[in-house]
Design a protein around this motif. Structure first.
Motif, short mmCIF file in Angstrom:
data_model
loop_
_atom_site.label_atom_id
_atom_site.label_comp_id
_atom_site.label_asym_id
_atom_site.label_seq_id
_atom_site.Cartn_x
_atom_site.Cartn_y
_atom_site.Cartn_z
N PHE A 144 11.79 -0.35 13.70
CA PHE A 144 12.55 -0.42 12.20
C PHE A 144 11.84 -0.33 10.90
O PHE A 144 10.75 0.20 11.16
CB PHE A 144 12.95 -1.87 11.81
CG PHE A 144 12.94 -2.15 10.23
CD1 PHE A 144 14.92 -2.66 10.50
CD2 PHE A 144 13.18 -2.26 9.15
CE1 PHE A 144 15.07 -3.31 9.44
CE2 PHE A 144 13.48 -3.16 7.94
CZ PHE A 144 14.04 -2.88 8.29
N TYR A 145 12.32 1.46 10.29
CA TYR A 145 11.45 1.69 9.13
C TYR A 145 11.95 0.96 8.18
O TYR A 145 13.38 1.83 7.24
CB TYR A 145 11.62 3.28 9.63
CG TYR A 145 10.56 3.98 8.39
CD1 TYR A 145 9.93 4.28 9.30
CD2 TYR A 145 10.65 4.71 6.67
CE1 TYR A 145 9.01 4.98 8.65
CE2 TYR A 145 10.15 4.66 6.55
CZ TYR A 145 8.75 5.62 7.10
OH TYR A 145 8.05 6.04 6.20
N TYR A 146 11.48 0.34 6.73
CA TYR A 146 11.55 0.76 5.59
C TYR A 146 10.81 1.61 4.64
O TYR A 146 10.30 1.61 4.40
CB TYR A 146 11.56 -1.27 5.77
CG TYR A 146 12.14 -1.26 4.10
CD1 TYR A 146 13.66 -1.21 3.54
CD2 TYR A 146 11.44 -1.01 2.89
CE1 TYR A 146 13.76 -1.41 1.36
CE2 TYR A 146 11.27 -1.47 1.60
CZ TYR A 146 12.93 -1.87 1.17
OH TYR A 146 13.07 -1.55 -0.18
N SER A 147 12.10 2.30 3.90
CA SER A 147 11.24 2.40 2.39
C SER A 147 12.12 2.36 1.38
O SER A 147 12.96 2.38 1.13
CB SER A 147 11.72 4.19 2.61
OG SER A 147 11.02 4.92 1.45
N ASN A 148 11.11 2.13 -0.02
CA ASN A 148 11.74 1.78 -1.43
C ASN A 148 12.46 2.90 -1.87
O ASN A 148 12.77 2.42 -3.07
CB ASN A 148 10.85 1.60 -1.83
CG ASN A 148 9.52 2.84 -2.09
OD1 ASN A 148 9.33 3.21 -1.75
ND2 ASN A 148 8.39 1.83 -3.10
N GLU A 149 12.57 4.20 -0.89
CA GLU A 149 13.15 5.23 -1.57
C GLU A 149 14.11 5.68 -0.99
O GLU A 149 15.35 6.28 -1.57
CB GLU A 149 12.35 6.57 -1.58
CG GLU A 149 10.62 6.86 -2.30
CD GLU A 149 11.02 7.18 -3.66
OE1 GLU A 149 11.95 7.84 -3.86
OE2 GLU A 149 10.50 6.19 -4.08
N GLY A 150 14.59 4.99 0.33
CA GLY A 150 16.20 4.24 0.22
C GLY A 150 15.83 4.97 1.88
O GLY A 150 14.98 6.12 2.96
N LEU A 154 0.74 -1.12 0.02
CA LEU A 154 -0.43 -0.10 -0.05
C LEU A 154 0.93 1.60 0.17
O LEU A 154 0.51 2.26 -0.63
CB LEU A 154 -0.54 -0.14 1.13
CG LEU A 154 -1.70 1.17 1.37
CD1 LEU A 154 -3.33 1.10 -0.14
CD2 LEU A 154 -2.81 0.77 3.06
N PHE A 155 1.69 1.55 0.54
CA PHE A 155 2.61 2.21 0.89
C PHE A 155 4.25 2.51 0.37
O PHE A 155 5.02 3.12 0.37
CB PHE A 155 3.16 2.59 2.37
CG PHE A 155 1.20 2.75 3.08
CD1 PHE A 155 0.63 4.01 3.01
CD2 PHE A 155 1.34 2.33 4.34
CE1 PHE A 155 -0.74 3.89 3.01
CE2 PHE A 155 0.16 2.27 4.32
CZ PHE A 155 -0.36 3.30 4.43
N GLY A 156 4.79 0.93 0.14
CA GLY A 156 5.91 0.58 -0.40
C GLY A 156 7.35 0.89 0.19
O GLY A 156 8.15 0.77 0.14
N GLY A 157 6.35 1.16 1.91
CA GLY A 157 7.73 1.43 2.77
C GLY A 157 6.62 0.19 4.02
O GLY A 157 5.55 -0.06 3.70
N PHE A 158 7.46 -0.06 5.64
CA PHE A 158 6.48 -0.51 6.59
C PHE A 158 7.44 -0.50 8.02
O PHE A 158 8.81 0.13 7.75
CB PHE A 158 6.93 -2.39 6.30
CG PHE A 158 8.25 -2.98 5.87
CD1 PHE A 158 8.76 -3.34 7.02
CD2 PHE A 158 8.02 -3.10 4.42
CE1 PHE A 158 9.85 -4.11 6.27
CE2 PHE A 158 8.95 -3.71 4.43
CZ PHE A 158 10.22 -3.96 5.49
N CYS A 159 6.91 -0.24 8.84
CA CYS A 159 7.69 -0.53 9.94
C CYS A 159 7.43 -1.44 11.35
O CYS A 159 6.48 -2.38 11.32
CB CYS A 159 6.88 0.94 10.48
SG CYS A 159 7.09 2.29 9.77
#
Length: 426
Positions: free
Chosen positions: A184-190, A91-96
């Motif tokens: 822990f924060y992951y983003s597909n943008e870096g 949904l967002f391209g990332g997760f926590c």
């Protein structure tokens, strides 16, 4: 659900600090993820594509059966956690995820944190940040049920499993009893950049689909069936303050999808009192809306790189399990990078977990299992081809070889269709 219009911008996000909230804004109004939810779930095609995308990222869960047994927090197994993370990723391209530690610096719990609740801490003078700010309603969507308060913002340290770093954080918090763990924060943008969903460019198309649905709904539930006006000539000397005329009441009763074509009854005293119906002709936009609807559906599907058959579109009479299996294979390949990301992340987070495990974090891709008959699997076109092959002058061995190569027919089915005789081998 009504969705706010999102205008496409060349650079949707700037790293703008909010001194008032001590965060980096996520979108111009700090509610970009909330708007994404509004738009996606207001679009039939968008929601369908998102659900499929999320399912393929999650796959059939972890290949290791022990993942179903390991409780990673008080209420979830590792496989449950994968499901929640896959949804946010799609949904967002990332997760926590939130990680807790014990005094031996072992990870004790790992929990899902909705990404829409997380914001980066405001950048310092060197352009760095060390905490994630959590609030249950950044988009201010729940003001009727709760008052929005700045004191509800919770700042939690970024993920870093180094014992020295954890010890410093615990000391700064005033001891283990006050320590809040890490995010822990992951983003597909870096790192340090808010994520964007893969369908960001077609949010306006999803909004358009909802708008077309609204127009269709209004026409069906509120419009006149005929195109025209009833003209009721009132007596100017009469007192009209009493309310609606009889004609107005009847006309209202004949509006909408449920009342259209009903017979209205009206009694009048003379011909002069009969309301006049004035026909009008207007342009029909049905065709234009059909074209627009198909265009936005196509754009949304292409943004997800999703075969239409997965959402039961453009199937036609040639639907068969072979087509679905091909679609599954293709989309499993398309979403393989997302699953690899999750495999690496879960492998990292399980490292030094309190319960020493050797769980593999490999995620099983989805598979299409059909219980359809052979005729249903092949479809009309495939069945016709198979009959032509069976009735051809080829040897039984040749027929079996071609049929098996074309449709991957099971040995039991091929033996029933084309029994292999001894003289057909030579």
């Amino acid at each position: 659900m009504k969705a706010s219009i999102l205008c496409a911008e060349k650079n949707r996000f700037d790293s703008v600090n909010s001194k008032l909230l001590n965060i980096q804004l996520y979108g111009n109004d700090n509610d970009y993820p909330q708007k994404v939810v509004d738009v996606v779930f207001s679009s039939v095609t968008g929601k369908s594509c998102f659900i499929n995308y999320s399912k393929f990222i999650n796959g059939n869960g972890f290949a290791d059966e022990k993942a179903y047994q390991l409780f990673i927090n008080n209420s979830q197994t590792l496989d449950d956690l994968l499901h929640d993370i896959s949804r946010d990723f799609a949904l967002f391209g990332g997760f926590c995820m939130h990680v807790n530690y014990n005094a031996n610096f072992q990870k004790t719990t790992i929990s899902h944190v909705p990404l829409e609740n997380a914001r980066f801490q405001a950048l310092d003078e060197e352009g760095n940040f060390t905490k994630i700010a959590l609030h249950p309603d950044w988009g201010r969507r729940n003001l009727l049920s709760r008052r929005w308060r700045r004191e509800d913002i919770d700042f939690i340290d970024l993920y870093n499993p180094d014992p020295d770093v954890i010890e410093q954080q615990v000391t700064a918090a005033g001891g283990w009893e006050n320590y809040k763990g890490q995010i822990f924060y992951y983003s597909n943008e870096g790192f340090g950049v808010y994520p964007l969903p893969i369908f960001d460019e077609v949010l306006t198309d999803m909004n358009t689909e909802e708008a077309i649905s609204d127009i269709t709904n209004r026409n069906a539930t509120r419009g006149f069936l005929p195109s025209g006006f009833f003209i009721d000539i009132l007596n100017k000397e009469a007192d009209n303050d009493e309310g609606e005329t009889d004609a107005e009441k009847v006309i209202k009763q004949m509006q909408g999808s449920r009342n259209a074509n009903k017979v209205g009854y009206m009694s009048v005293n003379s011909k002069e009192e009969i309301p006049e119906f004035l026909k009008i002709s207007g342009n029909s936009y049905d065709k234009e809306y059909t074209v627009s609807r198909e265009a936005v559906k196509d754009a949304i599907g292409r943004a997800f790189t999703q075969p239409p058959i997965l959402r039961c579109e453009n199937v036609g009479a040639g639907f068969g399990s072979e087509l679905m299996e091909q679609a599954y294979d293709y989309y499993n390949s398309t979403t393989s990078n997302e699953r690899l990301v999750l495999e690496r992340v879960f492998s990292e987070l399980l490292n030094n977990f309190k319960e020493q495990t050797d769980i593999s974090t490999e995620i099983q891709p989805l598979s299409f299992n059909s219980n359809l008959s052979l005729a249903e699997r092949l479809g009309d076109a495939g069945l016709t081809q198979l009959i032509d092959i069976i009735n051809s002058n080829m040897t039984d061995a040749q027929k079996r070889s071609i049929a098996t190569a074309l449709w991957d027919i099971s040995e039991d089915d091929i033996n029933r269709l084309i029994p292999l005789k001894n003289d057909s081998i030579n």
